[in-house]
Design an enzyme around this catalytic site. Structure first.
Site, PDB file in Angstrom:
ATOM      1  N   LYS A  15       0.838  -1.214   0.000  1.00 15.80           N
ATOM      2  CA  LYS A  15       0.000   0.000   0.000  1.00 15.80           C
ATOM      3  C   LYS A  15       0.871   1.262   0.000  1.00 15.80           C
ATOM      4  O   LYS A  15       0.650   2.186  -0.773  1.00 15.80           O
ATOM      5  CB  LYS A  15      -0.934   0.024   1.234  1.00 15.80           C
ATOM      6  CG  LYS A  15      -1.835  -1.191   1.361  1.00 15.80           C
ATOM      7  CD  LYS A  15      -2.730  -1.106   2.584  1.00 15.80           C
ATOM      8  CE  LYS A  15      -2.016  -1.084   3.923  1.00 15.80           C
ATOM      9  NZ  LYS A  15      -1.305  -2.336   4.273  1.00 15.80           N
ATOM     10  N   ARG A  90     -10.038   0.971   8.883  1.00 10.53           N
ATOM     11  CA  ARG A  90      -9.566  -0.395   9.150  1.00 10.53           C
ATOM     12  C   ARG A  90     -10.565  -1.235   9.912  1.00 10.53           C
ATOM     13  O   ARG A  90     -10.229  -2.311  10.408  1.00 10.53           O
ATOM     14  CB  ARG A  90      -8.308  -0.334   9.998  1.00 10.53           C
ATOM     15  CG  ARG A  90      -7.079  -0.305   9.154  1.00 10.53           C
ATOM     16  CD  ARG A  90      -5.913  -0.424  10.064  1.00 10.53           C
ATOM     17  NE  ARG A  90      -4.856   0.326   9.506  1.00 10.53           N
ATOM     18  CZ  ARG A  90      -3.680  -0.174   9.183  1.00 10.53           C
ATOM     19  NH1 ARG A  90      -3.401  -1.408   9.409  1.00 10.53           N
ATOM     20  NH2 ARG A  90      -2.767   0.577   8.652  1.00 10.53           N
ATOM     21  N   ARG A 132      11.946  -4.981   5.219  1.00 11.28           N
ATOM     22  CA  ARG A 132      11.622  -3.587   4.865  1.00 11.28           C
ATOM     23  C   ARG A 132      12.505  -2.611   5.654  1.00 11.28           C
ATOM     24  O   ARG A 132      12.744  -2.782   6.836  1.00 11.28           O
ATOM     25  CB  ARG A 132      10.161  -3.272   5.181  1.00 11.28           C
ATOM     26  CG  ARG A 132       9.869  -1.780   5.042  1.00 11.28           C
ATOM     27  CD  ARG A 132       8.413  -1.426   5.132  1.00 11.28           C
ATOM     28  NE  ARG A 132       7.744  -2.001   6.279  1.00 11.28           N
ATOM     29  CZ  ARG A 132       6.431  -2.052   6.409  1.00 11.28           C
ATOM     30  NH1 ARG A 132       5.659  -1.574   5.465  1.00 11.28           N
ATOM     31  NH2 ARG A 132       5.881  -2.600   7.471  1.00 11.28           N
ATOM     32  N   ARG A 164      11.100  -0.509  11.077  1.00 13.74           N
ATOM     33  CA  ARG A 164       9.952  -0.288  11.964  1.00 13.74           C
ATOM     34  C   ARG A 164       9.955  -1.287  13.113  1.00 13.74           C
ATOM     35  O   ARG A 164      10.242  -2.458  12.917  1.00 13.74           O
ATOM     36  CB  ARG A 164       8.655  -0.416  11.145  1.00 13.74           C
ATOM     37  CG  ARG A 164       8.238   0.898  10.542  1.00 13.74           C
ATOM     38  CD  ARG A 164       7.096   0.761   9.580  1.00 13.74           C
ATOM     39  NE  ARG A 164       5.952   0.005  10.069  1.00 13.74           N
ATOM     40  CZ  ARG A 164       4.835  -0.161   9.376  1.00 13.74           C
ATOM     41  NH1 ARG A 164       4.720   0.387   8.176  1.00 13.74           N
ATOM     42  NH2 ARG A 164       3.829  -0.864   9.850  1.00 13.74           N
ATOM     43  N   ARG A 175      -0.531  -8.600  13.435  1.00  6.43           N
ATOM     44  CA  ARG A 175      -1.120  -7.618  12.498  1.00  6.43           C
ATOM     45  C   ARG A 175      -1.967  -8.314  11.433  1.00  6.43           C
ATOM     46  O   ARG A 175      -3.026  -7.818  11.046  1.00  6.43           O
ATOM     47  CB  ARG A 175      -0.006  -6.786  11.833  1.00  6.43           C
ATOM     48  CG  ARG A 175       0.575  -5.744  12.785  1.00  6.43           C
ATOM     49  CD  ARG A 175       1.975  -5.325  12.401  1.00  6.43           C
ATOM     50  NE  ARG A 175       2.066  -4.700  11.102  1.00  6.43           N
ATOM     51  CZ  ARG A 175       3.211  -4.568  10.421  1.00  6.43           C
ATOM     52  NH1 ARG A 175       4.351  -5.041  10.922  1.00  6.43           N
ATOM     53  NH2 ARG A 175       3.211  -3.991   9.257  1.00  6.43           N
TER      54      ARG A 175
HETATM   55  P1  AP5 Z   1       4.851  -1.459   1.924  1.00 10.79           P
HETATM   56  O1  AP5 Z   1       4.503  -0.722   0.687  1.00 10.79           O
HETATM   57  O2  AP5 Z   1       5.517  -0.721   3.013  1.00 10.79           O
HETATM   58  O3  AP5 Z   1       3.558  -2.257   2.463  1.00 10.79           O
HETATM   59  P2  AP5 Z   1       2.253  -1.756   3.231  1.00 10.79           P
HETATM   60  O4  AP5 Z   1       1.080  -2.425   2.611  1.00 10.79           O
HETATM   61  O5  AP5 Z   1       2.234  -0.275   3.304  1.00 10.79           O
HETATM   62  O6  AP5 Z   1       2.512  -2.420   4.640  1.00 10.79           O
HETATM   63  P3  AP5 Z   1       2.384  -1.833   6.116  1.00 10.79           P
HETATM   64  O7  AP5 Z   1       3.194  -2.725   6.996  1.00 10.79           O
HETATM   65  O8  AP5 Z   1       2.722  -0.365   6.145  1.00 10.79           O
HETATM   66  O9  AP5 Z   1       0.891  -2.013   6.413  1.00 10.79           O
HETATM   67  P4  AP5 Z   1       0.230  -2.045   7.789  1.00 10.79           P
HETATM   68  O10 AP5 Z   1      -1.162  -1.857   7.444  1.00 10.79           O
HETATM   69  O11 AP5 Z   1       0.558  -3.257   8.583  1.00 10.79           O
HETATM   70  O12 AP5 Z   1       0.986  -0.864   8.622  1.00 10.79           O
HETATM   71  P5  AP5 Z   1       0.578   0.651   8.922  1.00 10.79           P
HETATM   72  O13 AP5 Z   1       1.812   1.454   8.969  1.00 10.79           O
HETATM   73  O14 AP5 Z   1      -0.497   1.084   8.034  1.00 10.79           O
HETATM   74  O15 AP5 Z   1       5.775  -2.699   1.463  1.00 10.79           O
HETATM   75  C1  AP5 Z   1       6.262  -3.646   2.395  1.00 10.79           C
HETATM   76  C2  AP5 Z   1       7.585  -4.227   1.884  1.00 10.79           C
HETATM   77  O16 AP5 Z   1       7.346  -4.938   0.672  1.00 10.79           O
HETATM   78  C3  AP5 Z   1       8.657  -3.166   1.546  1.00 10.79           C
HETATM   79  O17 AP5 Z   1       9.917  -3.687   1.875  1.00 10.79           O
HETATM   80  C4  AP5 Z   1       8.528  -2.995   0.024  1.00 10.79           C
HETATM   81  O18 AP5 Z   1       9.756  -2.610  -0.557  1.00 10.79           O
HETATM   82  C5  AP5 Z   1       8.118  -4.388  -0.407  1.00 10.79           C
HETATM   83  N1  AP5 Z   1       7.228  -4.393  -1.582  1.00 10.79           N
HETATM   84  C6  AP5 Z   1       6.189  -3.544  -1.838  1.00 10.79           C
HETATM   85  N2  AP5 Z   1       5.579  -3.872  -2.981  1.00 10.79           N
HETATM   86  C7  AP5 Z   1       6.228  -4.966  -3.463  1.00 10.79           C
HETATM   87  C8  AP5 Z   1       6.045  -5.786  -4.629  1.00 10.79           C
HETATM   88  N3  AP5 Z   1       5.082  -5.533  -5.521  1.00 10.79           N
HETATM   89  N4  AP5 Z   1       6.867  -6.840  -4.788  1.00 10.79           N
HETATM   90  C9  AP5 Z   1       7.863  -7.115  -3.892  1.00 10.79           C
HETATM   91  N5  AP5 Z   1       8.094  -6.367  -2.783  1.00 10.79           N
HETATM   92  C10 AP5 Z   1       7.278  -5.307  -2.570  1.00 10.79           C
HETATM   93  O19 AP5 Z   1      -0.009   0.526  10.406  1.00 10.79           O
HETATM   94  C11 AP5 Z   1       0.838   0.199  11.491  1.00 10.79           C
HETATM   95  C12 AP5 Z   1       0.032   0.112  12.765  1.00 10.79           C
HETATM   96  O20 AP5 Z   1      -0.554   1.383  13.070  1.00 10.79           O
HETATM   97  C13 AP5 Z   1      -1.151  -0.869  12.760  1.00 10.79           C
HETATM   98  O21 AP5 Z   1      -0.748  -2.192  13.068  1.00 10.79           O
HETATM   99  C14 AP5 Z   1      -2.044  -0.273  13.839  1.00 10.79           C
HETATM  100  O22 AP5 Z   1      -1.589  -0.600  15.133  1.00 10.79           O
HETATM  101  C15 AP5 Z   1      -1.846   1.228  13.638  1.00 10.79           C
HETATM  102  N6  AP5 Z   1      -2.844   1.806  12.725  1.00 10.79           N
HETATM  103  C16 AP5 Z   1      -2.625   2.278  11.460  1.00 10.79           C
HETATM  104  N7  AP5 Z   1      -3.764   2.709  10.910  1.00 10.79           N
HETATM  105  C17 AP5 Z   1      -4.735   2.516  11.835  1.00 10.79           C
HETATM  106  C18 AP5 Z   1      -6.142   2.731  11.847  1.00 10.79           C
HETATM  107  N8  AP5 Z   1      -6.800   3.221  10.792  1.00 10.79           N
HETATM  108  N9  AP5 Z   1      -6.822   2.395  12.973  1.00 10.79           N
HETATM  109  C19 AP5 Z   1      -6.192   1.892  14.054  1.00 10.79           C
HETATM  110  N10 AP5 Z   1      -4.882   1.636  14.109  1.00 10.79           N
HETATM  111  C20 AP5 Z   1      -4.157   1.951  12.995  1.00 10.79           C
HETATM  112 MG    MG Z   2       2.337   1.160   4.880  1.00 14.05          MG
END
Ligand code: AP5
Ligand code: MG
Length: 218
Positions: A15, A90, A132, A164, A175
């Site tokens: 994402k 979410r 990552r 992270r 997660r």
């Molecule tokens: P990346 O693009 O970083 O993936 P992502 O989908 O953004 O993954 P996240 O870990 O950020 O998602 P998340 O939802 O768990 O975390 P968030 O920060 O939102 O890519 C990942 C890796 O893959 C990288 O190394 C990249 O290079 C590689 N890659 C990407 N595309 C690729 C491809 N096509 N092929 C190969 N490799 C690839 O949330 C973190 C925490 O915050 C949550 O757990 C929760 O506690 C809290 N939080 C966030 N939002 C909310 C909400 N709305 N409500 C409540 N709590 C929340």
């Molecule tokens: Mg992300």
């Protein structure tokens, strides 16, 4: 027309990688809830401390915290022509809160609202997450294993990349559980409103982006 794009997909599905690219090309602000919460943690605020308790367990942060942050962000001037929501909503409860926010900021104006669902099997995602690294300065996302970086240094800013704290095997598993229980049901909810575009996120970064662009430009 104002563009309101919502991105839903499991942790590591790409994402962040894709929404950063889309944001740059289409000039839409990238609203990443996880990044906004991590900034609160880094600032040492009370909100950040409360959020950190949940983030380190792989659980959702309480709705009153995230919805307030999002509401303020979406009301800002730079979001007037649209925005990209990465990681919000979410849960069904958050989707209801977002409906109320949309009503407040858009009224009855017509908008181009789309939900992008990143469809990918869970198997490959842990590998992606533990490898990552992100640039603390420009926010670029890298993968140590697949991107052949000579050193863990941002090629754009020349600063050391960081990892992270929630990118450990145990927290990543929690997660995934949270995602399937609380977030995945949103696909059904938004499908009933005909808003969902399913993206095959198990392709390389460029191929995933091509799929996205085809939908955005249609
Ligand atoms: P990346 O693009 O970083 O993936 P992502 O989908 O953004 O993954 P996240 O870990 O950020 O998602 P998340 O939802 O768990 O975390 P968030 O920060 O939102 O890519 C990942 C890796 O893959 C990288 O190394 C990249 O290079 C590689 N890659 C990407 N595309 C690729 C491809 N096509 N092929 C190969 N490799 C690839 O949330 C973190 C925490 O915050 C949550 O757990 C929760 O506690 C809290 N939080 C966030 N939002 C909310 C909400 N709305 N409500 C409540 N709590 C929340
Ligand atoms: Mg992300």
């Amino acid at each position: 027309m104002k563009r309101e794009y919502i991105f839903i997909g499991p942790p590591g599905s790409g994402k962040g990688t894709q929404t950063i690219m889309l944001s740059k090309e289409f000039g839409l602000p990238h609203v990443d809830t996880g990044a906004l919460l991590r900034a609160e943690i880094a600032s040492g605020s009370e909100i950040g401390q409360r959020a950190n308790e949940r983030i380190k367990k792989g659980q959702l942060v309480p709705i009153e915290i995230v919805s307030e942050i999002i509401k303020n962000r979406l009301k800002s001037k730079d979001c007037q022509n649209g925005f990209i929501l990465d990681g919000y909503p979410r849960s069904i409860e958050q989707a209801q809160a977002l409906d109320a926010i949309f009503k407040e900021i858009d009224g009855s104006n017509s908008v181009d609202r789309k939900v992008f669902y990143f469809n990918i099997a869970e198997d490959s995602l842990i590998e992606r997450l533990i490898n990552r690294r992100t640039c603390p300065k420009c926010g670029s996302i890298f993968n140590l294993k697949t991107m052949n970086l000579d050193k863990p240094i941002c090629p754009y800013c020349n600063v050391e990349l960081s990892q992270r704290k929630d990118d450990t095997v145990d927290v990543a598993k929690a997660r995934f559980e949270t995602y399937f229980k609380e977030t995945h049901p949103l696909i059904d909810l938004y499908s009933k409103r005909n808003l969902v575009y399913t993206i095959d996120a198990d392709k390389d970064i460029e191929t995933v982006y091509e799929q996205l662009k085809r939908v955005v430009e249609q």
